[in-house]
Write a protein that holds these residues in place. Structure first.
Motif, PDB file in Angstrom:
ATOM      1  N   GLY A 169     -26.869 -75.858   2.195  1.00  0.00           N
ATOM      2  CA  GLY A 169     -27.780 -75.002   2.941  1.00  0.00           C
ATOM      3  C   GLY A 169     -28.958 -75.805   3.445  1.00  0.00           C
ATOM      4  N   ILE A 170     -29.116 -75.872   4.771  1.00  0.00           N
ATOM      5  CA  ILE A 170     -30.150 -76.716   5.370  1.00  0.00           C
ATOM      6  C   ILE A 170     -30.978 -75.916   6.361  1.00  0.00           C
ATOM      7  CG2 ILE A 170     -28.671 -78.746   5.134  1.00  0.00           C
ATOM      8  CD1 ILE A 170     -28.227 -78.608   8.174  1.00  0.00           C
ATOM      9  N   ASN A 171     -32.091 -76.488   6.768  1.00  0.00           N
ATOM     10  CA  ASN A 171     -32.922 -75.908   7.812  1.00  0.00           C
ATOM     11  C   ASN A 171     -32.243 -76.140   9.163  1.00  0.00           C
ATOM     12  OD1 ASN A 171     -35.047 -75.362   9.713  1.00  0.00           O
ATOM     13  ND2 ASN A 171     -36.502 -75.561   8.025  1.00  0.00           N
ATOM     14  N   ALA A 172     -32.042 -75.076   9.928  1.00  0.00           N
ATOM     15  CA  ALA A 172     -31.291 -75.174  11.186  1.00  0.00           C
ATOM     16  C   ALA A 172     -32.170 -75.507  12.380  1.00  0.00           C
ATOM     17  CB  ALA A 172     -30.548 -73.863  11.446  1.00  0.00           C
ATOM     18  N   ARG A 173     -33.418 -75.873  12.161  1.00  0.00           N
ATOM     19  CA  ARG A 173     -34.277 -76.243  13.294  1.00  0.00           C
ATOM     20  C   ARG A 173     -33.752 -77.499  13.976  1.00  0.00           C
ATOM     21  NH1 ARG A 173     -38.812 -76.115   9.717  1.00  0.00           N
ATOM     22  NH2 ARG A 173     -38.965 -78.335  10.176  1.00  0.00           N
ATOM     23  N   PRO A 174     -33.980 -77.646  15.279  1.00  0.00           N
ATOM     24  CA  PRO A 174     -33.484 -78.845  15.985  1.00  0.00           C
ATOM     25  C   PRO A 174     -34.015 -80.149  15.417  1.00  0.00           C
ATOM     26  CG  PRO A 174     -34.152 -77.145  17.547  1.00  0.00           C
ATOM     27  CD  PRO A 174     -34.612 -76.674  16.207  1.00  0.00           C
ATOM     28  N   LEU A 220     -29.929 -72.052   5.473  1.00  0.00           N
ATOM     29  CA  LEU A 220     -30.447 -71.683   4.155  1.00  0.00           C
ATOM     30  C   LEU A 220     -30.157 -70.219   3.837  1.00  0.00           C
ATOM     31  CD1 LEU A 220     -33.881 -73.538   4.271  1.00  0.00           C
ATOM     32  CD2 LEU A 220     -32.004 -74.009   2.693  1.00  0.00           C
ATOM     33  N   ALA A 221     -30.271 -69.355   4.840  1.00  0.00           N
ATOM     34  CA  ALA A 221     -30.022 -67.931   4.618  1.00  0.00           C
ATOM     35  C   ALA A 221     -28.567 -67.690   4.247  1.00  0.00           C
ATOM     36  CB  ALA A 221     -30.400 -67.130   5.868  1.00  0.00           C
ATOM     37  N   THR A 222     -27.642 -68.355   4.960  1.00  0.00           N
ATOM     38  CA  THR A 222     -26.222 -68.181   4.656  1.00  0.00           C
ATOM     39  C   THR A 222     -25.889 -68.740   3.288  1.00  0.00           C
ATOM     40  OG1 THR A 222     -25.667 -68.287   7.012  1.00  0.00           O
ATOM     41  CG2 THR A 222     -23.895 -68.709   5.447  1.00  0.00           C
ATOM     42  N   ALA A 223     -26.420 -69.911   2.954  1.00  0.00           N
ATOM     43  CA  ALA A 223     -26.137 -70.520   1.651  1.00  0.00           C
ATOM     44  C   ALA A 223     -26.637 -69.637   0.513  1.00  0.00           C
ATOM     45  CB  ALA A 223     -26.779 -71.895   1.571  1.00  0.00           C
ATOM     46  N   THR A 224     -27.763 -68.972   0.710  1.00  0.00           N
ATOM     47  CA  THR A 224     -28.294 -68.084  -0.330  1.00  0.00           C
ATOM     48  C   THR A 224     -27.355 -66.918  -0.594  1.00  0.00           C
ATOM     49  OG1 THR A 224     -30.568 -68.684   0.275  1.00  0.00           O
ATOM     50  CG2 THR A 224     -30.255 -66.675  -0.993  1.00  0.00           C
ATOM     51  N   THR A 225     -26.764 -66.377   0.471  1.00  0.00           N
ATOM     52  CA  THR A 225     -25.823 -65.262   0.293  1.00  0.00           C
ATOM     53  C   THR A 225     -24.522 -65.726  -0.361  1.00  0.00           C
ATOM     54  OG1 THR A 225     -24.889 -65.586   2.505  1.00  0.00           O
ATOM     55  CG2 THR A 225     -26.764 -64.082   2.306  1.00  0.00           C
ATOM     56  N   ARG A 240     -26.465 -77.872  15.766  1.00  0.00           N
ATOM     57  CA  ARG A 240     -27.286 -77.391  14.652  1.00  0.00           C
ATOM     58  C   ARG A 240     -27.772 -75.968  14.906  1.00  0.00           C
ATOM     59  NH1 ARG A 240     -29.571 -81.206  11.387  1.00  0.00           N
ATOM     60  NH2 ARG A 240     -31.006 -80.435   9.792  1.00  0.00           N
ATOM     61  N   ALA A 241     -28.077 -75.661  16.172  1.00  0.00           N
ATOM     62  CA  ALA A 241     -28.596 -74.334  16.510  1.00  0.00           C
ATOM     63  C   ALA A 241     -27.582 -73.234  16.225  1.00  0.00           C
ATOM     64  CB  ALA A 241     -29.012 -74.304  17.978  1.00  0.00           C
ATOM     65  N   ARG A 242     -26.282 -73.566  16.218  1.00  0.00           N
ATOM     66  CA  ARG A 242     -25.265 -72.550  15.956  1.00  0.00           C
ATOM     67  C   ARG A 242     -25.330 -72.023  14.532  1.00  0.00           C
ATOM     68  NH1 ARG A 242     -19.914 -75.461  18.661  1.00  0.00           N
ATOM     69  NH2 ARG A 242     -20.881 -76.013  20.661  1.00  0.00           N
ATOM     70  N   LEU A 243     -25.955 -72.774  13.635  1.00  0.00           N
ATOM     71  CA  LEU A 243     -26.067 -72.313  12.257  1.00  0.00           C
ATOM     72  C   LEU A 243     -26.992 -71.107  12.126  1.00  0.00           C
ATOM     73  CD1 LEU A 243     -26.297 -75.714  10.335  1.00  0.00           C
ATOM     74  CD2 LEU A 243     -24.329 -74.187  10.492  1.00  0.00           C
ATOM     75  N   ALA A 296     -25.625 -86.440  11.806  1.00  0.00           N
ATOM     76  CA  ALA A 296     -24.293 -85.865  12.002  1.00  0.00           C
ATOM     77  C   ALA A 296     -24.305 -84.597  12.835  1.00  0.00           C
ATOM     78  CB  ALA A 296     -23.650 -85.566  10.648  1.00  0.00           C
ATOM     79  N   LEU A 297     -25.454 -83.922  12.922  1.00  0.00           N
ATOM     80  CA  LEU A 297     -25.532 -82.647  13.631  1.00  0.00           C
ATOM     81  C   LEU A 297     -26.520 -82.752  14.788  1.00  0.00           C
ATOM     82  CD1 LEU A 297     -25.659 -80.143  10.617  1.00  0.00           C
ATOM     83  CD2 LEU A 297     -23.670 -80.829  11.967  1.00  0.00           C
ATOM     84  N   PRO A 298     -26.040 -82.842  16.026  1.00  0.00           N
ATOM     85  CA  PRO A 298     -26.949 -82.829  17.176  1.00  0.00           C
ATOM     86  C   PRO A 298     -27.632 -81.472  17.289  1.00  0.00           C
ATOM     87  CG  PRO A 298     -24.655 -82.733  17.892  1.00  0.00           C
ATOM     88  CD  PRO A 298     -24.627 -82.986  16.425  1.00  0.00           C
TER      89      PRO A 298
END
Length: 377
Positions: free
Chosen positions: A113-118, A187-192, A132-135, A126-128
């Motif tokens: 679970g990571i911060n999805a900010r650009p 982070l929100a998805t990982a928490t769920t 990343r924004a799709r998360l 690894a995530l352009p």
């Protein structure tokens, strides 16, 4: 005498070809083995090396990044209070069970679970930003392209993680992890997805960026050990990555097996090469005896043998280098975890040359047969 050694190699190339091939294949095995070791064990720290953070805060005594335990949220405040720290991000790690669309069976996965900010630090390499924004989409996850088959999904497909339905919104390269499949989520998805309710307000790690990266060691020393903010420790990204790699390489016993295999490769190559050179020297014993009868000393003849051993090693290692580069390019195209730095490559080549020199020393013992008296038999 040096010219004689080269001319002998050219004229009698069939006699020396098996030795050249033995050194070449031994060197190739050493190069590929080192590349696989660095690639496989290096993937244990892909979370760290693939991120741009300078500091990692986690549970004290953590031996590898995948063995982290949750720490108090107050650690984030401690990091932000330091004037040298410019940014802080939480990292929520979840051990989970993945079930594909057809529910054919479970796959152990690591949810990051990571911060999805650009401008996020975690998996920055690894995530352009666009991917990343799709998360930010609800229940969105990203996986490594090489793991699609093992997960049984494609982009746009849905799956179930810990009983919660998610959707694969993209794939990337450089997310493969040692010991399991890595799944990246917000982070929100990982928490769920975390089945442990006690971790709702706690994170596995906090990563930080410092104003001057060269001061990371001093900042880490200043931040660690403050129990007022909970039980935690702070490492630089370089130290934590090395710590994770060494754990998988040595503490799990895998490194001992690799070193044992490297010793076997060297031993087999040395035996084959030395026997081939000995046979070549014995095959030319009458020529060496003639030179000895003409006044060429045994010491000069030994130099000829060692020069031949050197050229056998050089030619074999040139071939192994070319074949090794081809094999590494092919491995990269197939998403095989390989990595080889220049110093490791030079070490493998030096080991191969040492193999040839040891074989030359063994072959010199056959010069005692180069006695001029053998010409009278």
């Amino acid at each position: 005498m040096v010219a004689l050694a080269r001319k002998t190699l050219i004229y009698e190339w069939r006699r020396f070809l098996p030795a050249i091939l033995a050194v070449g294949f031994a060197g190739l095995l050493q190069l590929l083995q080192a590349a696989l070791v660095l690639g496989i064990f290096g993937s244990a720290s892909v979370y760290i090396t693939g991120s741009s953070a300078d500091l990692w805060a986690g549970y004290p005594g953590t031996q590898s990044v995948n063995l982290g335990r949750s720490i108090d949220a107050g650690v984030e405040m401690r990091l932000r209070m330091d004037p040298a720290v410019t940014a802080v991000e939480p990292f929520h790690w979840v051990d989970a069970d993945w079930r594909g669309p057809n529910d054919t069976g479970g796959v152990s996965v690591f949810v990051s679970g990571i911060n999805a900010r650009p401008d996020g630090m975690l998996f920055a390499q690894a995530l352009p930003p666009a991917l990343r924004a799709r998360l930010n989409e609800p229940d969105a996850v990203i996986v490594d392209r090489a793991d699609l088959d093992s997960l049984g999904v494609g982009v746009g497909d849905s799956a179930v993680i810990n009983g919660h339905r998610v959707r694969v919104v993209g794939v990337s390269n450089g997310l493969r992890a040692l010991g399991g499949v890595n799944v990246v989520a917000s982070l929100a998805t990982a928490t769920t997805l975390d089945t442990d309710p006690s971790n709702a307000s706690r994170m596995t790690y906090f990563v930080a960026k410092v104003r001057v990266p060269e001061d990371a060691d001093d900042v880490a020393a200043r931040l660690r050990g403050n129990r007022a903010f909970g039980n935690y420790d702070v490492w630089t990204a370089r130290d934590f990555a090395r710590r994770s790699q060494l754990y998988w390489m040595f503490d799990t016993g895998a490194g001992a097996g690799v070193l044992f295999l490297a010793g076997i490769v060297f031993l087999v190559g040395a035996v084959i090469t030395s026997q081939t050179l000995v046979a070549a020297v014995i095959g030319s014993v009458r020529e060496y005896a003639t030179l000895n009868a003409l006044g060429v000393g045994v010491g000069a003849l030994r130099k000829v043998v060692m020069e031949q051993a050197f050229w056998v090693g050089a030619l074999g290692l040139i071939g192994s280098t070319v074949l090794g580069l081809i094999a590494l390019v092919f491995a990269h195209s197939r998403s095989v975890p390989v990595a080889l730095d220049p110093w490791t490559a030079l070490g493998c080549l030096a080991l191969g040359m040492g193999l040839a020199i040891v074989s030359g020393l063994a072959a010199m013992r056959s010069l005692h047969r180069a006695d001029p008296a053998t010409l009278l038999r």
